[in-house]
Motif scaffolding. Structure first.
Motif, PDB file in Angstrom:
ATOM      1  N   THR A   2       0.901  -1.207  -0.097  1.00  0.00           N
ATOM      2  CA  THR A   2      -0.111  -0.130  -0.013  1.00  0.00           C
ATOM      3  C   THR A   2       0.878   1.105   0.039  1.00  0.00           C
ATOM      4  N   PHE A   3       1.972   1.215   0.632  1.00  0.00           N
ATOM      5  CA  PHE A   3       2.880   2.542   0.788  1.00  0.00           C
ATOM      6  C   PHE A   3       3.445   2.718  -0.496  1.00  0.00           C
ATOM      7  N   LEU A   4       3.920   1.539  -1.442  1.00  0.00           N
ATOM      8  CA  LEU A   4       4.407   1.665  -2.684  1.00  0.00           C
ATOM      9  C   LEU A   4       3.299   2.084  -3.748  1.00  0.00           C
ATOM     10  N   GLY A  63     -15.744   2.540  -3.251  1.00  0.00           N
ATOM     11  CA  GLY A  63     -15.754   1.552  -2.230  1.00  0.00           C
ATOM     12  C   GLY A  63     -14.784   1.988  -1.135  1.00  0.00           C
ATOM     13  N   LYS A  64     -13.939   1.111  -0.405  1.00  0.00           N
ATOM     14  CA  LYS A  64     -13.360   1.306   0.602  1.00  0.00           C
ATOM     15  C   LYS A  64     -11.816   1.570   0.516  1.00  0.00           C
ATOM     16  N   ARG A  65     -11.439   1.529  -0.794  1.00  0.00           N
ATOM     17  CA  ARG A  65      -9.906   1.654  -1.188  1.00  0.00           C
ATOM     18  C   ARG A  65      -9.524   3.072  -0.729  1.00  0.00           C
ATOM     19  N   THR A  66      -8.238   3.032  -0.138  1.00  0.00           N
ATOM     20  CA  THR A  66      -7.467   4.204   0.108  1.00  0.00           C
ATOM     21  C   THR A  66      -6.463   4.639  -0.939  1.00  0.00           C
ATOM     22  N   VAL A  67      -6.111   4.054  -1.903  1.00  0.00           N
ATOM     23  CA  VAL A  67      -5.129   4.026  -2.870  1.00  0.00           C
ATOM     24  C   VAL A  67      -5.459   3.430  -4.087  1.00  0.00           C
ATOM     25  N   PRO A  74      10.878   3.310   5.421  1.00  0.00           N
ATOM     26  CA  PRO A  74      10.042   2.903   4.367  1.00  0.00           C
ATOM     27  C   PRO A  74      10.634   3.228   2.930  1.00  0.00           C
ATOM     28  N   HIS A  75      11.263   4.364   3.127  1.00  0.00           N
ATOM     29  CA  HIS A  75      11.917   5.039   1.800  1.00  0.00           C
ATOM     30  C   HIS A  75      12.914   4.114   1.179  1.00  0.00           C
ATOM     31  N   LEU A  76      13.447   3.209   2.023  1.00  0.00           N
ATOM     32  CA  LEU A  76      14.422   2.170   1.678  1.00  0.00           C
ATOM     33  C   LEU A  76      13.766   1.081   0.839  1.00  0.00           C
ATOM     34  N   LEU A  77      12.592   0.856   1.082  1.00  0.00           N
ATOM     35  CA  LEU A  77      11.948  -0.095   0.348  1.00  0.00           C
ATOM     36  C   LEU A  77      11.733   0.684  -1.108  1.00  0.00           C
ATOM     37  N   MET A 123       6.927  11.926  -1.588  1.00  0.00           N
ATOM     38  CA  MET A 123       6.886  10.842  -0.878  1.00  0.00           C
ATOM     39  C   MET A 123       5.889  11.150   0.284  1.00  0.00           C
ATOM     40  N   PRO A 124       4.749  10.435   0.212  1.00  0.00           N
ATOM     41  CA  PRO A 124       3.563  10.282   1.308  1.00  0.00           C
ATOM     42  C   PRO A 124       4.203   9.945   2.621  1.00  0.00           C
TER      43      PRO A 124
END
Length: 370
Positions: A17-19, A46-50, A207-210, A229-230
């Motif tokens: 989800t982050f990506l 619907g319920k999607r956040t992204v 997270p930025h490493l991912l 970068m969120p």
């Protein structure tokens, strides 16, 4: 049409989800860099956040996903066709992301690759170690309304895993191990015809490493520092005491006549209250008697993965499970009681808010009739 398609297929609980947030936020900049991440105009329903492409994939593969009904698949047929038309109408590289694709069996992979019809289809798998992923999956199971204990949950997974690779590869219900047995996942897609399979490891933080490793996997190292970068965390998990409280709540809710919608609203209110707390207790961890088993599973999967053609991006040590890093003690009665009190306050807030709305409605009706 797109000559090259990159499929990011998860797995679940590996930062997908982050990506997807990064991809969506930087869609325009990615186009300038030569990679297009299609964002459907109706993604927010619907319920999607992204924005992602999971629901569209239901329109092609339907009941291949154990949680998708035939009616739901039919509803998404047009979504799939819209996405496919988009991919085929423009040249270059298209990147699609749907973690559900990690669970599909070989015939379904062939259907997908045939439908896409691209010269090159690369697959990117993001992964974390089982000692983190399985507890996260169990607490998500509880957030979705279940009440099974972690011990019972792991016992079921162990029994399914012990049935062997043929069962995992062919039985529709064995979808969890089809995704989380990383060696089998990489080999399945490679054997089915993916031109390249990459496995991106992540330790979870930072997270930025991912993202940097993901950018390397899609051959876009120049985009290692995206313009946007969120910073919001899309999915904040429950802690151990919170999960136990919610599990007990779910069991109690099933004894009522509440609708599924009302039960979902209650769970949402409680989890939102949990996540606003400063002191929440330790993360969910496997029971001590399961820690060695999880470490063995991780080692077995790692050995299998290393014998596949998969390209590894990151550090294989990220996929090993070290039981010594896990919390040694279960939640205390005091921690569980505090989480229970927060759940009660969340429900009280809902009740008070509803009472206020009802009072205002009565006042409005009174004014309209006088």
């Amino acid at each position: 049409m797109a000559a090259r398609i990159i499929l990011h297929i998860g797995v679940q609980k590996s930062g997908t989800t982050f990506l997807q947030h990064v991809l969506q936020a930087n869609a325009d900049a990615l186009v300038k860099a030569g990679v297009r991440y299609p964002v459907s105009p109706d993604w927010a329903r619907g319920k999607r956040t992204v924005a992602n492409h999971e629901w569209a994939s239901y329109g092609l593969l339907g009941t291949e996903f154990p949680w998708v009904s035939q009616d739901r698949a039919s509803e998404e047929t047009s979504s799939w066709q819209t996405l496919l038309d988009d991919v085929k109408s423009r040249p270059g590289t298209a990147l699609l992301s749907a973690e559900a694709l990690s669970v599909i069996r070989t015939p379904a992979i062939h259907r997908l690759l045939d439908a896409l019809g691209a010269d090159e289809v690369e697959v990117v798998i993001t992964a974390r170690n089982l000692g983190w992923a399985l507890p996260s999956l169990w607490q998500q199971h509880i957030r979705n309304g279940r009440s099974v204990s972690f011990e019972r949950y792991l016992t079921g997974l162990a029994a399914e895993r012990e049935r062997g690779r043929d069962h995992i590869e062919t039985d529709r219900s064995a979808h969890l191990w089809r995704a989380f047995h990383l060696g089998g996942l990489a080999q399945r897609w490679s054997d089915a015809g993916a031109t390249r399979v990459s496995v991106v490891t992540t330790p979870g933080k930072p997270p930025h490493l991912l993202w940097q490793r993901f950018a390397e996997a899609i051959d876009l190292p120049s985009f290692a520092e995206p313009p946007t970068m969120p910073t919001d965390r899309a999915h904040t998990g429950l802690t151990a005491p919170e999960t136990l409280v919610l599990s007990s709540m779910n069991a109690a809710i099933r004894q009522t006549s509440w609708s599924g919608q009302n039960a979902d609203l209650i769970r949402q209110a409680v989890t939102a209250r949990f996540q606003s707390r400063a002191k929440r207790g330790n993360k969910v961890a496997a029971p001590p008697e399961w820690q060695a088993r999880l470490a063995e599973w991780a080692e077995e999967d790692l050995a299998t993965l290393q014998n596949t053609p998969a390209h590894i991006v990151g550090d294989l040590e990220d996929l090993r499970h070290d039981p010594s890093t896990e919390p040694a003690a279960p939640p205390t009665p005091e921690e569980i009681a505090q989480a229970g009190a927060e759940a009660a306050l969340a429900l009280a807030a809902v009740a008070l808010q509803e009472t206020l709305i009802q009072r205002n409605i009565r006042r409005l009706r009174h004014r309209l009739t006088t």
